[in-house]
Design an enzyme around this catalytic site. Structure first.
Site, PDB file in Angstrom:
ATOM      1  N   ALA A   1       0.848  -0.981  -0.076  1.00  0.00           N
ATOM      2  CA  ALA A   1       0.218  -0.031   0.020  1.00  0.00           C
ATOM      3  C   ALA A   1       0.688   1.029  -0.459  1.00  0.00           C
ATOM      4  O   ALA A   1       1.833   1.514   0.388  1.00  0.00           O
ATOM      5  CB  ALA A   1      -0.938   0.026   1.178  1.00  0.00           C
ATOM      6  N   LYS A   2      -0.021   2.272  -0.329  1.00  0.00           N
ATOM      7  CA  LYS A   2       0.901   3.641  -0.485  1.00  0.00           C
ATOM      8  C   LYS A   2       0.297   4.336   0.361  1.00  0.00           C
ATOM      9  O   LYS A   2      -0.495   4.871  -0.101  1.00  0.00           O
ATOM     10  CB  LYS A   2       1.420   4.365  -2.132  1.00  0.00           C
ATOM     11  N   ILE A   3       0.572   4.112   1.551  1.00  0.00           N
ATOM     12  CA  ILE A   3       0.222   4.811   2.533  1.00  0.00           C
ATOM     13  C   ILE A   3       1.372   5.677   3.624  1.00  0.00           C
ATOM     14  O   ILE A   3       2.531   5.570   3.249  1.00  0.00           O
ATOM     15  CB  ILE A   3       0.085   3.867   4.139  1.00  0.00           C
TER      16      ILE A   3
END
Ligand code: PPE
Length: 305
Positions: free
Chosen positions: A158-160
């Protein structure tokens, strides 16, 4: 400095740049759970503008949100349309597009309860991520003292927002030491990725890239894998070590921002002849033709403005 444009899309509306503000109790600001994307829009060779792999980026945004248990209050179609609209309204022919989904103010404490979910889309001009010179002559990188996230500490698929604290620390360290970028290893000591790029190596005609376990599965990585295989290069997704990189013939980065950037030096060791090699140059040249809509077979990757 980001060059200001007129409008920012926020929660369904295009508002003036100066008004796109958030409250200091924005939950994401305190605890880092928000998700974002980075997308490029290019001027095509026919003079039109086109967004590269918009659907894949928006799908990843929704995947990141699913992993982070954030419900995006808009449909994928609405977000894709908003990306196009924001580039157009700002009169940009070429742009970097940054959609971000974040948890707003309301409850404090790590449980965000039913705080509102906000979505913003910002566009600006962004040239070569590691500099024009790096695209032509290659970049210099150093193995970081920071390791990449363990897959069960942070969700690496995830591009958190919060995942990027690790990137900021590594990038700062690398630059302070006089290098352009940080090479980051995984928790087992194998090569993972850089602060904002995936990595590829070439040895004896075979291209290798890290398997998508402890890394962000880059969309540029996927484009380059497809292009390389279609060109007939043998390519494997396999773990490798930093010393395997030292003795590689060629090494390069991929990323939306970094595009295809050759690496000419790692930990003060020249890679190959110390200049971008033939495979890197071939793939880089093709990649730039593909994003400009010059290659028929990959034109379906482009969303025209
Ligand atoms: N790994 C990381 C950690 C990463 O942040 C990126 C993108 C990639 C790999 C490559 O992914 P893709 O863009 O889908 O090919 N980094 C973005 C943010 C850079 C920034 O400084 O901000 C980017 O390239 O847009």
């Amino acid at each position: 400095m980001v060059e200001k444009v007129n409008k920012i899309w926020m929660d369904g509306e295009l508002i003036p740049w100066e008004e796109a503000k958030v409250h200091v109790l924005t939950h994401t600001l305190h605890y880092g759970l928000g998700v974002f994307e980075g997308i490029r829009c290019y001027v095509l060779s026919d003079g039109r503008s086109g967004i590269f792999r918009l659907k894949e980026h928006i799908d990843r945004l929704y995947d990141s949100a699913l992993i982070g248990e954030i419900e995006i209050p808009f449909s994928r179609e609405e977000i894709m349309e908003a990306c196009k609209e924001t580039v157009k309204v700002n009169g940009l022919k070429e742009a970097y597009i940054r959609p971000i989904v974040f948890i707003g103010e309301g409850a404090m404490g790590v449980h965000p309860q039913d705080n509102p979910i906000h979505v913003a889309i910002v566009t600006w001009r962004w040239g070569a991520y590691l500099g024009e010179d790096a695209l032509k002559r290659g970049t210099r990188i150093k193995t970081s003292s920071y390791i990449r996230h363990h897959v069960n500490a942070m969700m690496t698929k995830a591009k958190i927002c919060g995942n990027y604290v690790n990137s900021v620390l590594a990038k700062r360290e690398a630059m302070r030491l006089g290098y352009d970028e940080a090479l980051m290893l995984d928790t087992e000591g194998y090569v993972a990725e850089a602060s904002g790029e995936n990595i590829f190596m070439v040895k004896d005609g075979v291209i290798k890239t890290t398997p998508p376990t402890a890394i962000l599965a880059g969309i540029t990585r996927d484009s380059v894998i497809t292009i390389a295989r279609d060109k007939g290069y043998p390519l494997v997704e396999e773990k490798f070590t930093r010393d395997e990189l030292y003795t590689a013939d060629e090494v390069f980065f991929t990323g939306t921002a970094a595009e295809v950037t050759p690496i000419r030096e790692i930990d003060d060791r020249k890679i190959g002849a110390g200049v971008p090699g033939p495979v890197t140059r071939d793939i880089q040249e093709t990649y730039f033709r593909v994003v400009r809509g010059e290659v028929e077979e990959y034109r379906h990757w482009i969303t025209y403005l």
